[in-house]
Design an enzyme around this catalytic site. Sequence first.
Site, PDB file in Angstrom:
ATOM      1  N   ASP A 108     -49.560 -32.339  -1.811  1.00 62.66           N
ATOM      2  CA  ASP A 108     -49.036 -33.350  -0.887  1.00 62.66           C
ATOM      3  C   ASP A 108     -49.170 -32.927   0.569  1.00 62.66           C
ATOM      4  OD1 ASP A 108     -47.173 -31.327  -1.048  1.00 62.66           O
ATOM      5  OD2 ASP A 108     -45.441 -32.673  -0.976  1.00 62.66           O
ATOM      6  N   LYS A 159     -35.948 -23.133   1.706  1.00 61.23           N
ATOM      7  CA  LYS A 159     -34.972 -24.122   2.174  1.00 61.23           C
ATOM      8  C   LYS A 159     -33.626 -23.510   2.566  1.00 61.23           C
ATOM      9  CE  LYS A 159     -37.431 -27.816  -0.040  1.00 61.23           C
ATOM     10  NZ  LYS A 159     -38.241 -27.429  -1.166  1.00 61.23           N
ATOM     11  N   ASP A 218     -46.613 -32.388   5.604  1.00 61.73           N
ATOM     12  CA  ASP A 218     -46.227 -32.587   4.206  1.00 61.73           C
ATOM     13  C   ASP A 218     -45.880 -34.064   4.077  1.00 61.73           C
ATOM     14  OD1 ASP A 218     -44.465 -33.092   2.014  1.00 61.73           O
ATOM     15  OD2 ASP A 218     -44.070 -30.960   1.840  1.00 61.73           O
TER      16      ASP A 218
HETATM   17  N1  GDD Z   1     -47.885 -29.039 -11.815  1.00 62.20           N
HETATM   18  C1  GDD Z   1     -46.698 -29.042 -11.240  1.00 62.20           C
HETATM   19  N2  GDD Z   1     -45.594 -28.771 -11.993  1.00 62.20           N
HETATM   20  N3  GDD Z   1     -46.621 -29.327  -9.930  1.00 62.20           N
HETATM   21  C2  GDD Z   1     -45.391 -29.316  -9.353  1.00 62.20           C
HETATM   22  C3  GDD Z   1     -44.210 -29.033 -10.061  1.00 62.20           C
HETATM   23  C4  GDD Z   1     -44.318 -28.743 -11.471  1.00 62.20           C
HETATM   24  O1  GDD Z   1     -43.344 -28.491 -12.193  1.00 62.20           O
HETATM   25  N4  GDD Z   1     -43.162 -29.122  -9.191  1.00 62.20           N
HETATM   26  C5  GDD Z   1     -43.692 -29.442  -7.991  1.00 62.20           C
HETATM   27  N5  GDD Z   1     -45.037 -29.569  -8.082  1.00 62.20           N
HETATM   28  C6  GDD Z   1     -46.003 -29.850  -7.002  1.00 62.20           C
HETATM   29  C7  GDD Z   1     -45.719 -31.117  -6.202  1.00 62.20           C
HETATM   30  O2  GDD Z   1     -46.462 -32.215  -6.726  1.00 62.20           O
HETATM   31  C8  GDD Z   1     -46.214 -30.745  -4.811  1.00 62.20           C
HETATM   32  O3  GDD Z   1     -47.598 -31.015  -4.642  1.00 62.20           O
HETATM   33  C9  GDD Z   1     -46.030 -29.238  -4.742  1.00 62.20           C
HETATM   34  O4  GDD Z   1     -45.877 -28.780  -6.095  1.00 62.20           O
HETATM   35  C10 GDD Z   1     -44.790 -28.822  -3.926  1.00 62.20           C
HETATM   36  O5  GDD Z   1     -43.660 -29.539  -4.405  1.00 62.20           O
HETATM   37  P1  GDD Z   1     -42.756 -30.395  -3.405  1.00 62.20           P
HETATM   38  O6  GDD Z   1     -41.702 -31.035  -4.230  1.00 62.20           O
HETATM   39  O7  GDD Z   1     -43.594 -31.242  -2.532  1.00 62.20           O
HETATM   40  O8  GDD Z   1     -42.065 -29.217  -2.586  1.00 62.20           O
HETATM   41  P2  GDD Z   1     -41.523 -29.245  -1.090  1.00 62.20           P
HETATM   42  O9  GDD Z   1     -42.371 -30.065  -0.215  1.00 62.20           O
HETATM   43  O10 GDD Z   1     -40.059 -29.557  -1.135  1.00 62.20           O
HETATM   44  O11 GDD Z   1     -41.655 -27.677  -0.677  1.00 62.20           O
HETATM   45  C11 GDD Z   1     -42.862 -26.968  -0.902  1.00 62.20           C
HETATM   46  O12 GDD Z   1     -43.837 -27.279   0.076  1.00 62.20           O
HETATM   47  C12 GDD Z   1     -43.478 -26.898   1.445  1.00 62.20           C
HETATM   48  C13 GDD Z   1     -44.653 -27.232   2.328  1.00 62.20           C
HETATM   49  O13 GDD Z   1     -44.958 -28.563   2.253  1.00 62.20           O
HETATM   50  C14 GDD Z   1     -42.553 -25.459  -0.894  1.00 62.20           C
HETATM   51  O14 GDD Z   1     -43.714 -24.777  -1.318  1.00 62.20           O
HETATM   52  C15 GDD Z   1     -42.122 -24.990   0.499  1.00 62.20           C
HETATM   53  O15 GDD Z   1     -41.962 -23.578   0.512  1.00 62.20           O
HETATM   54  C16 GDD Z   1     -43.187 -25.376   1.516  1.00 62.20           C
HETATM   55  O16 GDD Z   1     -42.773 -25.007   2.840  1.00 62.20           O
HETATM   56 MG    MG Z   2     -43.908 -31.379  -0.476  1.00 59.86          MG
END
Ligand code: GDD
Ligand code: MG
Length: 341
Positions: A108, A159, A218
């Site tokens: 994403d 977070k 993001d």
């Molecule tokens: N295959 C798979 N399985 N993908 C997953 C799973 C899972 O169980 N859980 C989450 N994802 C994928 C989501 O589709 C997304 O592309 C990515 O992993 C990160 O998940 P998000 O839910 O978007 O996390 P976030 O945005 O709150 O936080 C993450 O991204 C930030 C940067 O955008 C973390 O990695 C943070 O540390 C980071 O700063």
């Molecule tokens: Mg994200």
Amino acid sequence: MKSIILVGGKGTRLRPLTYETPKQMLPLVGVPMIESVLASLASYGVTDAVLSLGYLPERFTAAYPTNVIGGVRVTYAVEPAPLDTAGAIRFAASTARLDETFVVVNGDVLSDLDLSKLLAFHREHRAQATIALTPVEDPSRYGVVTVNEEGRVLAFVEKPPKDEAPSNLINAGVYLFEPSVVAHIDPTRPVSVERETFPELVRQGTLFALADEAYWLDTGTPQTYLRANVDVLRGARPASHFAGVVDGAWRHPSATIDPTAKVTNSVVDQNCVVGALVVLEDAVLLPGAVVQSECVIRSSIIGPEAVIGSGSVLGPTCVVGANEHVAPASQLSGDVRLGGV
Ligand code: GDD
Ligand code: MG
């Protein structure tokens, strides 16, 4: 080089749109976001990607029957149950038998980060894993990272509470991994790369990170999804070429827009209909959406086949789900979500 794209999340912050479309299949100016992500990797020589899927996997497989997305060959690793981020990386890496340094990206994230620089840095430091960092104003929504002067990660805090973040440099969701890291991820349960794997590598002193000031976003919330679209329309991402942006707006050739409508920084997708005297500002109309006459839509997303009754005023920031009907003369503002379960 090979890559793993994490696209298995449920996209909860973008509901109701993500009830039927996984977040990375939502369009960025008419093109599914996953295509931008992979095209950007392809520009750095990434040839292969494993899409790490769990949620609505058939939406990806059906859309790309030739198994090529954005110039990258793709295979799919569909999790039987969500394994969380590290579990997903392990599952995808073993499915595709990755045995050399590989890239992992959060699917994403839209960015113009320099992957060649990151790879050179990773090799120079003989890192087990290297994280790309990006500066942000409010780090509390992200993984916050502190590094020493050589770029070794001293702390990774996912977070942190507001005002307790130790730095404004955050995990950009783009990593380089050595295959050896994967062997240490427990295959029997969900494991978070952010909450378990990275802190463990920090303890071992083998995690590095490099900051990059390039464009980064993001797209996981309605506000940032809208921003991603508006940034393309405004030309804020010189590395991305989208055909057909005219006067800061993009319309699919099949869309019908009344000549009296005023469309600014907005996307009007396939088969949409925009009536007389409508005002669209920073809006995204998904395929088949209908906005009847004299509506004013600001900073809002109108879902597929939704109908906005005439004279309505929406936004900021409304998210109208697929097939929803908004009654004529409605007034909606604030963080409004319509539709879904
Ligand atoms: N295959 C798979 N399985 N993908 C997953 C799973 C899972 O169980 N859980 C989450 N994802 C994928 C989501 O589709 C997304 O592309 C990515 O992993 C990160 O998940 P998000 O839910 O978007 O996390 P976030 O945005 O709150 O936080 C993450 O991204 C930030 C940067 O955008 C973390 O990695 C943070 O540390 C980071 O700063
Ligand atoms: Mg994200």
